[in-house]
Design a protein around this motif. Structure first.
Motif, short mmCIF file in Angstrom:
data_model
loop_
_atom_site.label_atom_id
_atom_site.label_comp_id
_atom_site.label_asym_id
_atom_site.label_seq_id
_atom_site.Cartn_x
_atom_site.Cartn_y
_atom_site.Cartn_z
N GLU A 1 0.79 -1.13 -0.23
CA GLU A 1 0.07 0.22 0.52
C GLU A 1 0.82 1.77 0.01
OE1 GLU A 1 -4.38 1.30 2.13
OE2 GLU A 1 -2.54 -0.19 3.27
N ASP A 2 1.98 1.40 0.44
CA ASP A 2 2.84 2.38 0.84
C ASP A 2 3.73 2.50 -0.74
OD1 ASP A 2 5.02 0.31 1.18
OD2 ASP A 2 5.63 1.03 3.09
N GLY A 3 3.53 2.23 -1.36
CA GLY A 3 4.15 1.15 -2.61
C GLY A 3 5.53 1.31 -2.91
N ASN A 4 5.74 0.18 -1.79
CA ASN A 4 6.94 -0.41 -1.96
C ASN A 4 6.82 -1.89 -2.70
OD1 ASN A 4 9.06 1.47 -1.28
ND2 ASN A 4 8.34 0.49 1.78
N THR A 5 7.47 -2.29 -3.26
CA THR A 5 7.13 -3.74 -4.32
C THR A 5 7.47 -4.71 -3.04
OG1 THR A 5 8.92 -2.08 -6.27
CG2 THR A 5 8.30 -4.70 -6.20
N ALA A 6 6.70 -5.65 -2.88
CA ALA A 6 6.45 -7.00 -1.82
C ALA A 6 6.56 -8.03 -3.13
CB ALA A 6 4.82 -7.13 -1.99
N ALA A 7 7.06 -7.53 -4.33
CA ALA A 7 7.23 -9.24 -5.42
C ALA A 7 7.61 -8.43 -6.39
CB ALA A 7 6.61 -11.12 -4.84
N LYS B 1 17.89 -24.52 -17.86
CA LYS B 1 18.02 -24.15 -19.22
C LYS B 1 16.80 -23.96 -20.04
CE LYS B 1 21.63 -26.40 -18.11
NZ LYS B 1 23.12 -25.31 -18.26
N GLU B 2 16.01 -23.11 -19.61
CA GLU B 2 14.56 -22.45 -20.30
C GLU B 2 15.17 -20.71 -20.42
OE1 GLU B 2 10.23 -23.65 -21.11
OE2 GLU B 2 11.13 -24.55 -20.43
N ALA B 3 15.33 -20.36 -20.72
CA ALA B 3 15.71 -18.75 -20.72
C ALA B 3 14.82 -18.02 -19.85
CB ALA B 3 16.06 -17.85 -22.33
N ASN B 4 13.80 -18.79 -20.69
CA ASN B 4 11.89 -18.12 -19.97
C ASN B 4 10.94 -18.53 -18.63
OD1 ASN B 4 11.81 -15.54 -21.62
ND2 ASN B 4 11.03 -17.00 -24.15
N THR B 5 12.14 -19.04 -17.77
CA THR B 5 11.64 -19.49 -16.56
C THR B 5 11.20 -18.37 -16.05
OG1 THR B 5 13.17 -21.58 -17.03
CG2 THR B 5 11.95 -21.30 -14.39
N PRO B 6 9.62 -18.29 -16.15
CA PRO B 6 9.31 -17.45 -14.98
C PRO B 6 10.22 -17.62 -13.72
CG PRO B 6 7.71 -18.19 -15.33
CD PRO B 6 8.52 -19.32 -15.76
N VAL B 7 10.51 -16.37 -12.73
CA VAL B 7 11.50 -16.10 -11.93
C VAL B 7 10.66 -15.05 -10.74
CG1 VAL B 7 13.84 -15.07 -10.41
CG2 VAL B 7 14.06 -15.92 -12.74
N LEU B 8 10.05 -15.63 -9.34
CA LEU B 8 8.78 -14.77 -8.69
C LEU B 8 10.78 -14.82 -7.44
CD1 LEU B 8 7.01 -14.01 -7.50
CD2 LEU B 8 6.56 -16.19 -6.81
N THR B 9 10.32 -13.18 -7.02
CA THR B 9 11.41 -13.08 -6.17
C THR B 9 11.25 -11.99 -4.79
OG1 THR B 9 13.14 -12.46 -7.75
CG2 THR B 9 13.96 -11.35 -5.73
N PHE B 10 10.77 -11.95 -4.61
CA PHE B 10 10.01 -11.89 -2.61
C PHE B 10 10.90 -10.90 -2.36
CE2 PHE B 10 7.68 -15.70 -3.25
CZ PHE B 10 5.80 -15.03 -3.31
N ASP B 11 10.44 -9.76 -2.09
CA ASP B 11 11.23 -8.62 -0.52
C ASP B 11 11.31 -9.70 0.10
OD1 ASP B 11 10.92 -6.70 1.58
OD2 ASP B 11 11.91 -5.38 0.27
N TYR B 12 12.31 -9.92 1.07
CA TYR B 12 12.71 -10.83 2.24
C TYR B 12 11.60 -10.47 3.93
CZ TYR B 12 15.03 -7.43 4.54
OH TYR B 12 15.98 -5.81 5.03
#
Length: 263
Positions: free
Chosen positions: A207-213, A229-240
């Motif tokens: 809500e404060d505009g910071n990126t959660a993931a 080995k798949e270049a388009n593998t989706p990568v999900l990154t969370f803020d710790y």
């Protein structure tokens, strides 16, 4: 399971699809000869031959990926699924949705799938199946339920492992940018936006505009490519700093985005 085993399984699922398509075509042609059916051969054969060759090509592709992928060893097994800050996503066959999550070392971290799925749903059209409300579970690598998503008419209700409601996710249709909102316990709110210029990359905002993931394709650190080995593998990154409710909201958005994807 490792990403190498995932590639191996995907390869042989594709091979079975190729063999099945060839077998059905052979039966149709044999029956037409035995019973003197007059059928337009090209109209019947071309679609099946397309499936035979496309599935076989997919088999070769994933067989090569399996052989090229390094043998994986656990480096992140001290963390639970909701503690992992980097997850890579694979897609498995399912009537509606089944996502496999892997850690950067190529090991299986968990999955998102329906609690139960009737076999007849493999054979019904998409526009009928989409009317069936889904009950989706998020499981760790040992098959333990970590959270649930209960689909309703216009939202997903989010439950933790104790079946306590901790929020709701509302998909938003008809917009190019924002694709959904999550309302969490404690009056917290999250927003999911599609990244401009991309159909498959998303950002999850607090809500404060910071990126959660963030969910993105076409990028990963070089050391991960030993396994993936798949270049388009989706990568999900969370803020710790994200807790379970925020992470479960992200999984709700994934369920919505990837429902019937690669179906």
């Amino acid at each position: 399971m490792s990403i190498q085993q995932y590639y191996h399984q995907t390869a042989y699922i594709s091979l079975n699809g190729s063999i099945l398509s060839a077998g059905i075509l052979a039966m149709i042609l044999t029956a037409s000869l035995l019973f003197s059916w007059t059928i337009p051969l090209s109209l019947v054969a071309v679609p099946f031959l397309f499936f035979v060759f496309s599935h076989y090509n997919r088999y070769i592709l994933y067989k090569n990926k399996s052989e090229e992928s390094a043998v994986a060893f656990h480096h992140y097994n001290d963390k639970q699924l909701f503690e992992q800050n980097n997850l890579l996503i694979g897609f498995a066959p399912a009537p509606a949705v089944k996502l496999l999550f892997f850690t950067p070392d190529g090991m299986h971290a968990g999955e998102l799938r329906e609690h139960t799925s009737k076999s007849y749903r493999w054979f019904i059209p998409y526009f009928i199946d989409k009317r069936i409300m889904k009950k989706i579970g998020i499981y760790d690598s040992k098959g333990n339920l970590q959270g649930s998503l209960i689909q309703e008419r216009n939202r997903f209700t989010m439950l933790n492992e104790h079946k306590d409601v901790i929020g709701v996710f509302y998909p938003k249709k008809g917009t190019k940018e924002t694709i959904g909102y999550a309302f969490l316990s404690g009056s917290k709110k999250m927003r999911v936006d599609r990244i401009p210029g991309s159909m498959h990359d998303f950002k999850f905002y607090q809500e404060d505009g910071n990126t959660a993931a963030r969910l993105q394709r076409g990028w990963m650190p070089l050391e991960w490519t030993r396994f993936f080995k798949e270049a388009n593998t989706p990568v999900l990154t969370f803020d710790y700093t994200m807790g379970q409710p925020e992470r479960l909201a992200v999984f709700a958005a994934l369920a919505n985005v990837y429902m019937y994807y690669d179906h």
